[in-house]
Scaffold this motif. Structure first.
Motif, short mmCIF file in Angstrom:
data_model
loop_
_atom_site.label_atom_id
_atom_site.label_comp_id
_atom_site.label_asym_id
_atom_site.label_seq_id
_atom_site.Cartn_x
_atom_site.Cartn_y
_atom_site.Cartn_z
N LYS A 1 0.84 -1.21 0.00
CA LYS A 1 0.00 0.00 0.00
C LYS A 1 0.87 1.25 0.00
CE LYS A 1 -3.82 -2.35 2.09
NZ LYS A 1 -4.90 -2.37 3.10
N LEU A 2 1.93 1.19 -0.78
CA LEU A 2 2.95 2.24 -0.76
C LEU A 2 2.36 3.65 -0.89
CD1 LEU A 2 6.07 2.08 -0.60
CD2 LEU A 2 6.13 2.41 -3.04
N GLN A 3 1.40 3.81 -1.81
CA GLN A 3 0.87 5.16 -2.05
C GLN A 3 0.03 5.65 -0.88
OE1 GLN A 3 -0.51 2.36 -3.29
NE2 GLN A 3 -2.30 2.76 -4.55
N HIS A 4 -0.40 4.72 -0.01
CA HIS A 4 -1.15 5.15 1.18
C HIS A 4 -0.23 5.27 2.39
CE1 HIS A 4 -4.51 4.48 -1.39
NE2 HIS A 4 -4.23 3.18 -1.49
N THR A 5 0.88 4.52 2.34
CA THR A 5 1.86 4.63 3.43
C THR A 5 2.35 6.07 3.49
OG1 THR A 5 2.55 2.36 3.03
CG2 THR A 5 4.07 3.75 4.27
N LYS A 6 2.72 6.57 2.35
CA LYS A 6 3.09 7.99 2.23
C LYS A 6 2.64 8.40 0.83
CE LYS A 6 5.15 9.23 5.97
NZ LYS A 6 6.42 9.09 6.62
N PRO A 7 1.68 9.29 0.73
CA PRO A 7 1.16 9.59 -0.61
C PRO A 7 2.16 10.29 -1.51
CG PRO A 7 -0.02 10.82 1.07
CD PRO A 7 0.96 9.97 1.79
N PHE A 8 3.34 10.64 -1.02
CA PHE A 8 4.31 11.13 -2.00
C PHE A 8 5.16 10.01 -2.57
CE2 PHE A 8 7.17 11.44 1.58
CZ PHE A 8 6.46 12.11 2.57
N MET A 9 4.68 8.76 -2.38
CA MET A 9 5.28 7.64 -3.11
C MET A 9 4.27 7.11 -4.13
SD MET A 9 7.60 5.47 -0.52
CE MET A 9 6.74 5.44 1.02
N PRO A 10 4.76 6.61 -5.27
CA PRO A 10 3.83 6.05 -6.25
C PRO A 10 3.31 4.69 -5.77
CG PRO A 10 6.10 5.90 -7.02
CD PRO A 10 6.16 6.61 -5.72
N GLU B 1 -6.42 -4.23 -2.42
CA GLU B 1 -7.02 -3.20 -1.55
C GLU B 1 -6.41 -1.82 -1.83
OE1 GLU B 1 -7.81 -6.20 2.19
OE2 GLU B 1 -6.54 -4.44 2.50
N ALA B 2 -5.10 -1.83 -2.10
CA ALA B 2 -4.41 -0.55 -2.33
C ALA B 2 -4.88 0.11 -3.61
CB ALA B 2 -2.91 -0.75 -2.36
N GLY B 3 -5.25 -0.71 -4.60
CA GLY B 3 -5.62 -0.15 -5.90
C GLY B 3 -4.40 0.36 -6.65
N THR B 4 -4.64 0.82 -7.87
CA THR B 4 -3.50 1.27 -8.67
C THR B 4 -3.47 2.78 -8.82
OG1 THR B 4 -4.83 0.93 -10.65
CG2 THR B 4 -3.36 -0.86 -10.02
N ALA B 5 -4.47 3.45 -8.22
CA ALA B 5 -4.50 4.92 -8.34
C ALA B 5 -3.48 5.51 -7.37
CB ALA B 5 -5.89 5.43 -8.02
N PRO B 6 -3.03 6.74 -7.66
CA PRO B 6 -2.09 7.39 -6.74
C PRO B 6 -2.74 7.63 -5.37
CG PRO B 6 -2.83 8.92 -8.44
CD PRO B 6 -3.32 7.57 -8.82
N GLY B 7 -1.91 7.83 -4.37
CA GLY B 7 -2.42 8.06 -3.02
C GLY B 7 -3.13 9.39 -2.94
#
Ligand code: HEM
Lengths: 367, 473
Positions: free
Chosen positions: B399-408, B453-459
């Motif tokens: 869930k990288l983009q939700h961990t920190k939304p400045f990550m893809p 769950e994370a999806g592919t959209a940006p955070g």
């Protein structure tokens, strides 16, 4: 019978290739002046000769020291345009070669900065009282910097066309060509750079020829002729070596009917330069007519060699794979903006020259 | 999917820092050159109209500095920035060239004009009339400001492409929402730098007395007056920035905030000193003070450029390309085919890896993370994941983009993600020679669920903030 290169390609590809080649040739003209000029100054500084006036103070070396910094600016600025177009024409190849050369490539900029300041040092009076060895060292280092930069561009070029070897180069860091291949290629542009230098210097000296006495003009003219004829002789040798040792595919694209015209034009250019210098040697001074013949020949050689160089690369690469990118690039707007500003900026450049020309007429040189 | 380029290893520093360093030096010098053109025209006019008898001497001296510094270092760091950009992110510079090459070609015309007019002035001005000199200076100033105008549109497009995203027309991209505030801001900065550099040059002039120097200094200080509108321009810029970028800068990212503060603090210090001392009280400042102010200006430029580079995250071109050269529209496909499938480059030092899974992990790291992270140096992943157990690590990377939304978003298969986690663990364990491969299907199934769950959209930074507040509660 093929159309002359690059007309056989789809329009966008031919268009960007042509722009790339024309701006590249302009870069080469200035670069040749800087490279051969700095080598010449390295020689005159290290071996000033036994004449009453040291070689280093004779018109050629003095003019060079005076003008080299500006010509380097011109070479760098002129290099920006082909740098831009190459990123459209051969994006993947150019970027990959840059990345694979890595820190070796990134050295180019600091080396050029050092060389630039060394040129200013050579031009200034600061060095006048330095020992001979120190002055020679400065002049030789400057020239070495430019040869190194040229080597980097050649290495980058050779690497960019060896796609099959890229992964191996990435892992080992070793360049995939022999010193001989690099030297054969460098031999071509280093030798031609002396011919180009002589053609430009001819005009610089011609302008002041009437102010100088015959015993200065005569040797200067002969020196230029030797420089040019020597360069052209070496160019012929280097060119033949290159053709004889080239891979079959390269040789085929060189003698392809689309490329052959360029080969012929470059030979004609060389012949014009030889004739022009031979005549001026005989007269012992520079003439407007024969300097024009030399310059025309030099421009023809430079342009034709640039086209041939590209035709060889296109023969080695899988060009159709690149067409789509060129077509996409041709769709973005802005070409009209560029054309309009080409006219305006050219006019402004002309205005600068006119301003200086008129100004100097009103105010003759002080001494 | 885009081509994969060979990625170089920068050791303990991240590529972004190298880029920032070259960019800062170049921007500082280039803006000095632009401001220098304006300043010289003004001083030449003062000299010609008899308003300041020493102005001519100053113009000649200052131009020498401009040539020696800006023509050499300015031009070559410009080439340097280009080379560095290629090293750091070939796809970014490639897409900029693809979209804006005619504007870049136009900028090149102005570079050429700059060196021609500049050298004509440099070589011949001592033999030219006042009017002729002025013509050359005006051409020089216009040319250098035009190069700023053009590059500004291309650079601001990276952060705020605006309507270009729908229309893809050149002018929408060029005259994007942050075009005007950043152009005006940079112009004011350029004038400030030129004026401060002039104070140094005036101090070093040997041919005029103290009184003359003071009179010149009061004149060049007039170029500092536009600094009063900088806060307004800064706010305008913040207002047109995308909301998420704004939130990183204003506190979301401590590093970014720090740099913004450095920039604002230094600018305020210069502004206050300049306006109170130089403009209002007409003080004379010595070389040391002038040098110090110039140093502060360098700090301000550095902070500003750092923020500009950093606030684009996770994009290098907003909505078009992530910093790690993956396009948003390719993420879904890469979740299926993997991010290493079209990467022809083996790892360097291949033999140190204990098994193929870790090796794969190394490649995933290189492809997706290395542009912003090192393994163990600055922003090192081993340290950042140090407090997590293996499952947390899987979850947070999935869930990288939700961990920190400045990550893809993560753009690879569950197998690749597990390999990456193993690579990080192996690196944290100081790279032992033997390492067990994890083939447990339940782990892969879990990762797959998390990725879905994370999806592919940006955070989304708003949602992320909400989540964080809920967690705190
Ligand atoms: C004075 C220093 C320089 C020298 C001696 C030099 C020399 C050369 C040489 C020898 C080549 C041809 C390489 C080959 O075909 O084997 C070349 C190509 C090129 N140079 Fe320069 N160069 C210099 C500076 C620059 C700078 C500063 C730039 C960019 C702003 C530049 C841009 C280019 C470009 C774009 C090419 C074409 C590369 C290719 O087609 O693969 N050069 N240069």
């Amino acid at each position: 019978m093929n159309l002359p290169f690059p007309l056989g390609f789809p329009a966008p590809t031919a268009f960007y290739l042509t722009l790339y080649i024309l701006t590249f040739a302009l870069h080469q003209a200035f670069m040749h002046y800087v490279l051969a000029g700095s080598l010449y100054v390295a020689w005159t500084t290290s071996f000033p000769g036994r004449d009453s006036v040291s070689r280093n103070d004779q018109p050629i070396a003095a003019t060079l020291r005076d003008w080299l910094p500006f010509l380097l600016s011109a070479a760098i600025t002129a290099g920006v345009a082909p740098l831009l177009f190459i990123q459209i024409v051969y994006q993947k190849q150019f970027y990959t070669a840059n990345l694979l050369l890595w820190w070796r490539w990134m050295l180019v900029v600091p080396i050029l900065i050092i060389a630039f300041y060394l040129l200013y040092l050579l031009k200034s009076k600061i060095m006048a009282h330095w020992p001979h060895i120190a002055r020679s060292l400065v002049a030789i280092s400057t020239a070495a910097c430019f040869v190194f930069v040229g080597f980097c561009w050649t290495a980058n070029h050779l690497l960019s066309v060896s796609e099959a070897r890229w992964p191996e180069v990435y892992v080992t860091g070793q360049l995939p060509f022999t010193p001989f291949e690099v030297l054969a290629r460098m031999g071509i542009w280093i030798s031609d750079s002396f011919a180009t230098l002589a053609a430009i210097l001819a005009w610089q000296l011609y302008r002041r020829q009437s102010d100088r006495s015959a015993d200065i003009v005569g040797p200067a003219t002969r020196n230029l002729a030797v420089m040019a004829l020597g360069g052209l002789g070496l160019l012929t040798l280097a060119g033949l070596t290159y053709i004889l040792t080239a891979a079959d595919k390269t040789r085929d694209s060189l003698f392809d009917s689309g490329t052959l015209p360029y080969l012929i034009i470059s030979v004609v250019g060389v012949a014009m330069q030889v004739a022009g210098w031979f005549q001026q040697w005989r007269f012992g001074r520079l003439t407007g007519l024969w300097s024009t013949v030399v310059s025309t020949g030099s421009v023809l050689t430079l342009l034709a060699m640039s086209f041939a160089r590209e035709a060889i690369r296109a023969g080695v690469l899988d060009m159709p794979q690149l067409f789509q990118r060129h077509a996409d690039a041709a769709k973005v707007g802005g070409f009209t903006v560029f054309l309009i500003f080409t006219v305006l900026v050219s006019a402004a450049i002309a205005w600068c020259f006119v301003t200086v020309h008129r100004g100097l007429k009103v105010q003759p040189p002080v001494a | 999917m885009l081509d994969v380029f060979p990625v170089n290893d920068y050791g303990p520093i991240m590529p972004g820092l190298v880029m920032a360093a070259v960019a800062i030096v170049h921007v500082f010098l280039a803006q000095f050159a632009v401001g220098g053109g304006i300043l010289l025209c003004y001083l030449q006019w003062l000299g010609m109209t008899g308003r300041n008898p020493h102005a001519r001497q100053f113009v000649a001296g200052y131009f020498k500095v401009l040539v020696l510094i800006s023509f050499v270092l300015g031009a070559l760091t410009g080439v340097g920035i280009w080379f560095t950009a290629i090293q750091v992110s070939p796809h970014t510079i490639g897409s900029m060239v693809q979209n804006f090459h005619w504007l870049w070609a136009t900028e090149w015309l102005f570079f050429s004009l700059e060196i021609v007019s500049g050298y004509c002035f440099y070589r011949y001005h001592s033999r030219l009339s006042d009017n002729a000199s002025m013509v050359l200076l005006v051409i020089y100033a216009v040319a250098s400001w035009m190069s700023l105008y053009l590059i500004n549109g291309i650079l601001s497009w990276q952060l705020t492409p605006g309507r270009w995203l729908e229309t893809h027309t050149l002018f929408d991209g060029f005259y994007n929402p942050s075009f005007w505030p950043s152009l005006l801001f940079r112009t004011v900065v350029a004038m400030t730098l030129a004026s401060l550099a002039a104070c140094v040059v005036i101090n070093l002039m040997t041919s005029v007395d103290r009184e003359a120097k003071t009179s010149l200094m009061n004149r060049v200080a007039e170029l500092l007056i536009p600094m009063v509108i900088m806060p307004g321009l800064g706010l305008w810029f913040l207002a047109v920035m995308p909301a998420d970028s704004r939130s990183w800068v204003l506190g979301g990212s401590p590093a970014m905030m720090l740099f913004l503060n450095i920039s604002i603090g230094s600018s305020l210090a210069i502004g206050a000193y300049a306006l109170l001392g130089l403009v209002l009280q007409r003080l004379f400042i010595n070389t040391a003070t002038a040098g110090l102010l110039l140093l502060l200006a360098f700090g301000a430029t550095a902070g500003g450029e750092f923020v500009r580079e950093g606030s684009r995250k996770p994009y290098s071109v907003r909505h078009v390309l992530y910093s790690n050269s993956i396009r948003p529209q390719d993420v879904a496909q890469m979740r299926v085919v993997g991010c290493t499938a079209n990467d022809p480059y083996p790892l360097r030092n291949d033999s140190i890896y204990p098994n193929d899974q870790v090796r794969l992990g190394g490649k995933v790291f290189r492809r997706q993370c290395s542009v912003c992270h090192t393994v163990e140096g600055t922003n090192g992943v081993t340290e950042l994941t140090g407090a997590w157990d293996t499952n947390q690590c899987r979850l947070n990377i999935a869930k990288l983009q939700h961990t920190k939304p400045f990550m893809p978003p993560f753009a690879g298969t569950p197998q690749e993600l597990e390999a990456l986690v193993q690579f990080i663990n192996w690196s944290s364990a100081e790279r032992p020679e033997a390492w067990r491969e994890n083939t447990d299907p339940t782990d892969f199934a879990q990762i797959k669920t998390w990725l879905e769950e994370a999806g592919t959209a940006p955070g989304d930074f708003k949602q992320n903030n909400k989540r964080r507040q809920e967690l705190i509660r």
